[in-house]
Write an enzyme that holds these catalytic residues in place. Structure first.
Site, PDB file in Angstrom:
ATOM      1  N   ARG A  89       1.058   7.910   2.870  1.00 34.70           N
ATOM      2  CA  ARG A  89       0.375   6.590   2.623  1.00 34.70           C
ATOM      3  C   ARG A  89      -1.172   7.055   2.633  1.00 34.70           C
ATOM      4  O   ARG A  89      -2.509   6.217   3.072  1.00 34.70           O
ATOM      5  CB  ARG A  89       0.797   6.050   2.468  1.00 34.70           C
ATOM      6  CG  ARG A  89       0.936   5.510   4.153  1.00 34.70           C
ATOM      7  CD  ARG A  89       1.657   3.881   4.441  1.00 34.70           C
ATOM      8  NE  ARG A  89       1.749   3.941   5.217  1.00 34.70           N
ATOM      9  CZ  ARG A  89       2.301   2.334   6.174  1.00 34.70           C
ATOM     10  NH1 ARG A  89       1.908   1.018   5.384  1.00 34.70           N
ATOM     11  NH2 ARG A  89       2.662   2.193   7.353  1.00 34.70           N
ATOM     12  N   HIS A 167       5.917   1.648  -2.890  1.00 40.47           N
ATOM     13  CA  HIS A 167       5.659   0.272  -2.026  1.00 40.47           C
ATOM     14  C   HIS A 167       4.855  -1.226  -2.546  1.00 40.47           C
ATOM     15  O   HIS A 167       3.818  -1.054  -2.290  1.00 40.47           O
ATOM     16  CB  HIS A 167       5.110  -0.082  -0.315  1.00 40.47           C
ATOM     17  CG  HIS A 167       5.357  -1.104   0.905  1.00 40.47           C
ATOM     18  ND1 HIS A 167       4.905  -2.414  -0.410  1.00 40.47           N
ATOM     19  CD2 HIS A 167       5.921  -0.908   1.664  1.00 40.47           C
ATOM     20  CE1 HIS A 167       5.185  -3.115   1.350  1.00 40.47           C
ATOM     21  NE2 HIS A 167       5.605  -2.095   2.008  1.00 40.47           N
ATOM     22  N   GLU A 271      10.246  -2.860  -4.135  1.00 39.10           N
ATOM     23  CA  GLU A 271       9.660  -1.721  -3.713  1.00 39.10           C
ATOM     24  C   GLU A 271      10.961  -0.934  -4.370  1.00 39.10           C
ATOM     25  O   GLU A 271      11.827  -1.177  -3.872  1.00 39.10           O
ATOM     26  CB  GLU A 271       9.667  -1.350  -2.282  1.00 39.10           C
ATOM     27  CG  GLU A 271       8.767  -2.063  -1.651  1.00 39.10           C
ATOM     28  CD  GLU A 271       8.120  -2.566   0.033  1.00 39.10           C
ATOM     29  OE1 GLU A 271       9.093  -0.809   0.344  1.00 39.10           O
ATOM     30  OE2 GLU A 271       8.119  -3.182   0.820  1.00 39.10           O
TER      31      GLU A 271
HETATM   32  C1  BG6 Z   1       7.920  -3.200   3.962  1.00 43.07           C
HETATM   33  C2  BG6 Z   1       8.791  -3.108   5.210  1.00 43.07           C
HETATM   34  O1  BG6 Z   1       8.670  -2.074   2.911  1.00 43.07           O
HETATM   35  O2  BG6 Z   1       7.064  -2.619   4.560  1.00 43.07           O
HETATM   36  C3  BG6 Z   1       8.737  -4.007   6.005  1.00 43.07           C
HETATM   37  O3  BG6 Z   1      10.032  -3.334   4.616  1.00 43.07           O
HETATM   38  C4  BG6 Z   1       6.979  -3.500   6.808  1.00 43.07           C
HETATM   39  O4  BG6 Z   1       9.442  -3.692   7.650  1.00 43.07           O
HETATM   40  C5  BG6 Z   1       6.520  -4.033   5.832  1.00 43.07           C
HETATM   41  O5  BG6 Z   1       6.757  -4.614   8.025  1.00 43.07           O
HETATM   42  C6  BG6 Z   1       4.602  -3.530   5.981  1.00 43.07           C
HETATM   43  O6  BG6 Z   1       4.513  -2.106   6.272  1.00 43.07           O
HETATM   44  P1  BG6 Z   1       3.521  -1.598   6.606  1.00 43.07           P
HETATM   45  O7  BG6 Z   1       3.482  -0.552   7.622  1.00 43.07           O
HETATM   46  O8  BG6 Z   1       2.836  -1.680   5.855  1.00 43.07           O
HETATM   47  O9  BG6 Z   1       2.792  -3.277   7.737  1.00 43.07           O
END
Ligand code: BG6
Length: 314
Positions: A89, A167, A271
């Site tokens: 990413r 995501h 997701e």
């Molecule tokens: C989610 C996770 O998919 O992404 C969470 O389950 C996490 O635990 C969230 O906090 C955001 O992650 P990031 O790294 O993009 O801040």
């Protein structure tokens, strides 16, 4: 303007980063940044944005863009020793001008093929050679499809394993009016309780506090109903048995520099993922994972997505 240009246009986005705009004839569109292979916009044919991107998102490497559809590879979250959600990413992907053919060709002309390969730097933390091909397609009816093809190109004879997620941040009018259908009665790992395993009870899932759960072995179809908007997102997936549901709620929202304090009210991450069981590829083997999103008026499927029906239908 040539017809090619109408459907696929490569141009500059925020901070001069390269992006690809996909357009369909009826007016829907999508945007994909080469940075992250990251979908940052998906609009219906009325021009309404369907994905959430934070007003504080930082479009600048090495920070991943907050919102849209980040690709988590080769590690989901902190389920391993790599940086959270892996490195795909926050790498700059390339346009793949000669992708290997797909057995099924969609009629859409609005698609782009991207590719990411292991860099010298990445090999130091994850010593595996791979080719990750991502096709993003905007269907004629405005559906958004992402297909990932990941191949082990190791020449040392070694297999590798990875976890994965699309995501997706959905844009919702008010999180307290949102319901997710298709995950009831399933087992999940609760990230807020040391990844302990529980079984979901009761009816469809609603939201009144922070949630960070990995639902296991889910149906291939999940619905996100936004009552206020009278809109339902339908997520269909293949090759991705799990589904993560995340909303940071107020406290975590305030702790994130690239997320507005109140923005948790207007987003929900659902997701399509492979987390519980890592995917293992031997040299030469390829894995595929597909996610397809559509947005339909709520009356169309409200009440029809009870778990049994979801499990039975395709
Ligand atoms: C989610 C996770 O998919 O992404 C969470 O389950 C996490 O635990 C969230 O906090 C955001 O992650 P990031 O790294 O993009 O801040």
């Amino acid at each position: 303007m040539t017809s090619e240009k109408v459907h696929v246009e490569v141009c500059k986005g925020v901070n001069g980063l390269d992006k690809v705009v996909l357009r369909e004839i009826r007016g829907s569109s999508a945007e994909v940044y080469l940075y992250g292979g990251h979908v940052t916009s998906w609009k219906n044919d009325h021009g309404e944005e369907l994905l959430f991107v934070s007003s504080k998102a930082i479009f600048k490497p090495p920070k991943a863009i907050r919102g849209g559809i980040p690709i988590c590879f080769p590690q989901f979250s902190n389920h391993g020793s790599l940086e959270p959600h892996g490195f795909a990413r926050n790498r700059v992907w390339s346009i793949d001008s000669e992708p290997p053919p797909f057995p099924l060709n969609s009629s859409s002309k609005a698609f782009i093929d991207l590719i990411l390969k292991s860099s010298e730097e990445d090999l130091k933390t994850w010593p595996h050679s791979f080719e990750f091909r991502l096709r993003v397609t905007l269907g004629p009816g405005g559906d958004l499809m992402l297909i990932s093809r990941i191949r082990n190109t190791n020449t040392d004879g070694k297999a590798f394993s990875f976890t994965f997620a699309y995501h997706t941040y959905f844009s919702v009018s008010d999180i307290s009016e949102v319901r997710v259908e298709g995950l009831e009665t399933l087992d999940y790992l609760d990230n807020l309780q040391n990844k302990e395993r529980f079984t979901e009870q009761g009816d469809a899932i609603t939201f009144e506090s922070e949630v960070d759960k990995i639902y296991l072995s889910t149906p291939t179809k999940i619905a996100i109903l936004d009552h206020e908007k009278k809109r339902t997102f339908v997520l269909r997936k293949d090759g991705l048995p799990d589904a993560v549901v995340w909303n940071p709620w107020d406290k975590k929202a305030k702790a994130m520099a690239d997320f507005g304090d109140e923005e948790y009210k207007h987003m929900l991450c659902v997701e399509a993922a492979a987390v519980e069981k890592a995917i293992t590829l031997k040299p030469g083997e390829e894995w595929r994972g597909r996610q397809e999103l559509s947005a339909v008026p709520s009356s169309y499927c409200s009440g029809q997505l009870d778990p049994r029906r979801v499990l039975q239908s395709t």
